[in-house]
Design a protein around this motif. Sequence first.
Motif, PDB file in Angstrom:
ATOM      1  N   LEU A  90       0.859  -1.184   0.000  1.00 44.51           N
ATOM      2  CA  LEU A  90       0.000   0.000   0.000  1.00 44.51           C
ATOM      3  C   LEU A  90       0.893   1.232   0.000  1.00 44.51           C
ATOM      4  CD1 LEU A  90      -2.752   1.474   0.319  1.00 44.51           C
ATOM      5  CD2 LEU A  90      -2.476   1.195   2.806  1.00 44.51           C
ATOM      6  N   VAL A  91       0.731   2.102  -1.004  1.00 44.50           N
ATOM      7  CA  VAL A  91       1.535   3.319  -1.119  1.00 44.50           C
ATOM      8  C   VAL A  91       0.624   4.526  -0.936  1.00 44.50           C
ATOM      9  CG1 VAL A  91       3.097   4.667  -2.557  1.00 44.50           C
ATOM     10  CG2 VAL A  91       3.117   2.170  -2.716  1.00 44.50           C
ATOM     11  N   HIS A  92       0.885   5.296   0.108  1.00 44.81           N
ATOM     12  CA  HIS A  92       0.125   6.524   0.341  1.00 44.81           C
ATOM     13  C   HIS A  92       0.783   7.675  -0.414  1.00 44.81           C
ATOM     14  CE1 HIS A  92      -2.337   4.827   3.579  1.00 44.81           C
ATOM     15  NE2 HIS A  92      -1.241   4.227   4.014  1.00 44.81           N
ATOM     16  N   GLY A  93      -0.033   8.426  -1.171  1.00 47.04           N
ATOM     17  CA  GLY A  93       0.516   9.495  -2.009  1.00 47.04           C
ATOM     18  C   GLY A  93       1.190   8.924  -3.242  1.00 47.04           C
TER      19      GLY A  93
ATOM     20  N   ASP B 128       4.398   5.252   3.434  1.00 51.28           N
ATOM     21  CA  ASP B 128       3.747   6.558   3.543  1.00 51.28           C
ATOM     22  C   ASP B 128       4.654   7.652   3.007  1.00 51.28           C
ATOM     23  OD1 ASP B 128       2.254   8.844   4.452  1.00 51.28           O
ATOM     24  OD2 ASP B 128       3.652   8.934   6.150  1.00 51.28           O
ATOM     25  N   THR B 129       4.184   8.360   1.981  1.00 53.26           N
ATOM     26  CA  THR B 129       4.956   9.472   1.426  1.00 53.26           C
ATOM     27  C   THR B 129       4.295  10.825   1.683  1.00 53.26           C
ATOM     28  OG1 THR B 129       3.946   9.540  -0.787  1.00 53.26           O
ATOM     29  CG2 THR B 129       5.698   7.921  -0.432  1.00 53.26           C
ATOM     30  N   VAL B 130       3.199  10.834   2.471  1.00 54.96           N
ATOM     31  CA  VAL B 130       2.458  12.079   2.676  1.00 54.96           C
ATOM     32  C   VAL B 130       2.486  12.582   4.116  1.00 54.96           C
ATOM     33  CG1 VAL B 130       0.932  11.809   0.697  1.00 54.96           C
ATOM     34  CG2 VAL B 130       0.290  10.789   2.868  1.00 54.96           C
ATOM     35  N   GLY B 131       2.567  11.668   5.084  1.00 54.72           N
ATOM     36  CA  GLY B 131       2.711  12.080   6.475  1.00 54.72           C
ATOM     37  C   GLY B 131       1.441  12.440   7.201  1.00 54.72           C
ATOM     38  N   THR B 132       0.271  12.101   6.639  1.00 52.78           N
ATOM     39  CA  THR B 132      -0.987  12.424   7.310  1.00 52.78           C
ATOM     40  C   THR B 132      -1.323  11.380   8.369  1.00 52.78           C
ATOM     41  OG1 THR B 132      -2.292  11.188   5.690  1.00 52.78           O
ATOM     42  CG2 THR B 132      -1.880  13.524   5.217  1.00 52.78           C
ATOM     43  N   ASP B 133      -2.123  11.797   9.356  1.00 50.15           N
ATOM     44  CA  ASP B 133      -2.574  10.846  10.364  1.00 50.15           C
ATOM     45  C   ASP B 133      -3.407   9.735   9.722  1.00 50.15           C
ATOM     46  OD1 ASP B 133      -1.334  11.986  12.578  1.00 50.15           O
ATOM     47  OD2 ASP B 133      -3.023  13.328  12.990  1.00 50.15           O
TER      48      ASP B 133
ATOM     49  N   ALA C 266       6.146  11.468   8.344  1.00 55.47           N
ATOM     50  CA  ALA C 266       5.513  11.506   9.673  1.00 55.47           C
ATOM     51  C   ALA C 266       6.509  11.075  10.746  1.00 55.47           C
ATOM     52  CB  ALA C 266       4.276  10.620   9.694  1.00 55.47           C
ATOM     53  N   PHE C 267       7.570  11.867  10.934  1.00 59.09           N
ATOM     54  CA  PHE C 267       8.649  11.482  11.843  1.00 59.09           C
ATOM     55  C   PHE C 267       8.189  11.427  13.296  1.00 59.09           C
ATOM     56  CE2 PHE C 267      10.836  13.563   8.195  1.00 59.09           C
ATOM     57  CZ  PHE C 267      11.480  12.433   7.712  1.00 59.09           C
TER      58      PHE C 267
ATOM     59  N   PRO D  44       9.562   2.402  11.442  1.00 60.83           N
ATOM     60  CA  PRO D  44      10.697   3.057  10.792  1.00 60.83           C
ATOM     61  C   PRO D  44      10.312   4.317  10.007  1.00 60.83           C
ATOM     62  CG  PRO D  44      10.627   0.699  10.272  1.00 60.83           C
ATOM     63  CD  PRO D  44       9.325   1.041  10.906  1.00 60.83           C
ATOM     64  N   SER D  45      11.266   5.233   9.941  1.00 59.53           N
ATOM     65  CA  SER D  45      11.202   6.371   9.032  1.00 59.53           C
ATOM     66  C   SER D  45      12.528   6.423   8.288  1.00 59.53           C
ATOM     67  CB  SER D  45      10.967   7.682   9.785  1.00 59.53           C
ATOM     68  OG  SER D  45      12.049   7.966  10.655  1.00 59.53           O
ATOM     69  N   VAL D  46      12.517   7.062   7.119  1.00 58.67           N
ATOM     70  CA  VAL D  46      13.758   7.236   6.361  1.00 58.67           C
ATOM     71  C   VAL D  46      13.917   8.704   6.008  1.00 58.67           C
ATOM     72  CG1 VAL D  46      13.751   4.887   5.422  1.00 58.67           C
ATOM     73  CG2 VAL D  46      12.650   6.730   4.137  1.00 58.67           C
ATOM     74  N   GLY D  47      15.158   9.115   5.786  1.00 61.04           N
ATOM     75  CA  GLY D  47      15.436  10.520   5.528  1.00 61.04           C
ATOM     76  C   GLY D  47      15.522  11.272   6.834  1.00 61.04           C
TER      77      GLY D  47
END
Length: 312
Positions: A149-152, A215-220, A240-241, A250-253
């Motif tokens: 599932l890819v958000h954004g 998740d590429t958008v960071g929304t709740d 969404a850090f 995990p988060s990246v960047g």
Amino acid sequence: MTRAAVATAFGGPEVVRIIDEALAKPAAGQVLVEVKAIGVNPIDYKLYSGAFGSDQSTLPLHLGSEASGVVVAVGNITTGPGGPISVGDEVIVSGAKGAYADKLLVPADAVLPKPASLSWEAAAGLLVVAGTSYDTLEVTGVKAGETVLVHGAAGGVGSIVVQQAKARGARVIGTARAVNHNVLRGYGAEPVEYGDGLLERVKELAPGGVDVAIDTVGTDEAIDVSLALVDKARLVTIAAFGRAAEEGFPSVGGGNPQSAERRKKARLDLVAAAGDGEFEVTIAKTFPLEDTAKAHEELKSEHPRGKFILIP
């Protein structure tokens, strides 16, 4: 001399100015590039927004990290990741400081050969989005036969995630506005509109479950839906850090040194894959360098799908 776009204060795009600067001749291990195109990324305006601090001693802030162009001078013993670098080479500049300029003096390690099949614009906008996408797929371990599932999914990074996940043999469900659904279908993804009822719509598409959420958008909404569907170890965000730290996924960047190292090692492979047509970078709009502030203003609001590019 070079013309460069810099932030002379902290604030909004109104603080961006075009200045003239002297350039030194390349020293050993350095390369001078005549810039043809420059990639624009949200981090570029976030750096002068005050989001990461407002140390006045750092001003003026030189903006931008990726570009494409032609080598016009080299220092002695100049070898980059792709081998020796010579005057006249068409190159991609990645991870540089101050790429918003018409000439750029950079370490040879930041210079990679540009495939002839890539336009200047696509080459300039390639490695931030492709590197980020690759990072998310590596962290979550996406494999053939899995459902992702890819958000954004229609965004700058999301569209590359979709294409790279499909190349790995995964099934992809992508959230996007309805206007972008046909684009996602063209990439082989199954589109779904975000908003109320997203979880139910995804479950309907994937009754057997979802293996990975990116998740590429960071929304709740994106995080809540993902947590309801996948194990935390197989959810990753690029935005969404705070939620990642709170929830333990995990988060990246975001300055992560492991992310930076993964992306650096993958640069040549990602450039080759793009050159071979394995994925494409969509260019939304181009702006002259003088319109950097306008480009940033538009990037902060709803804008056409794809990358913004500056042309010196």
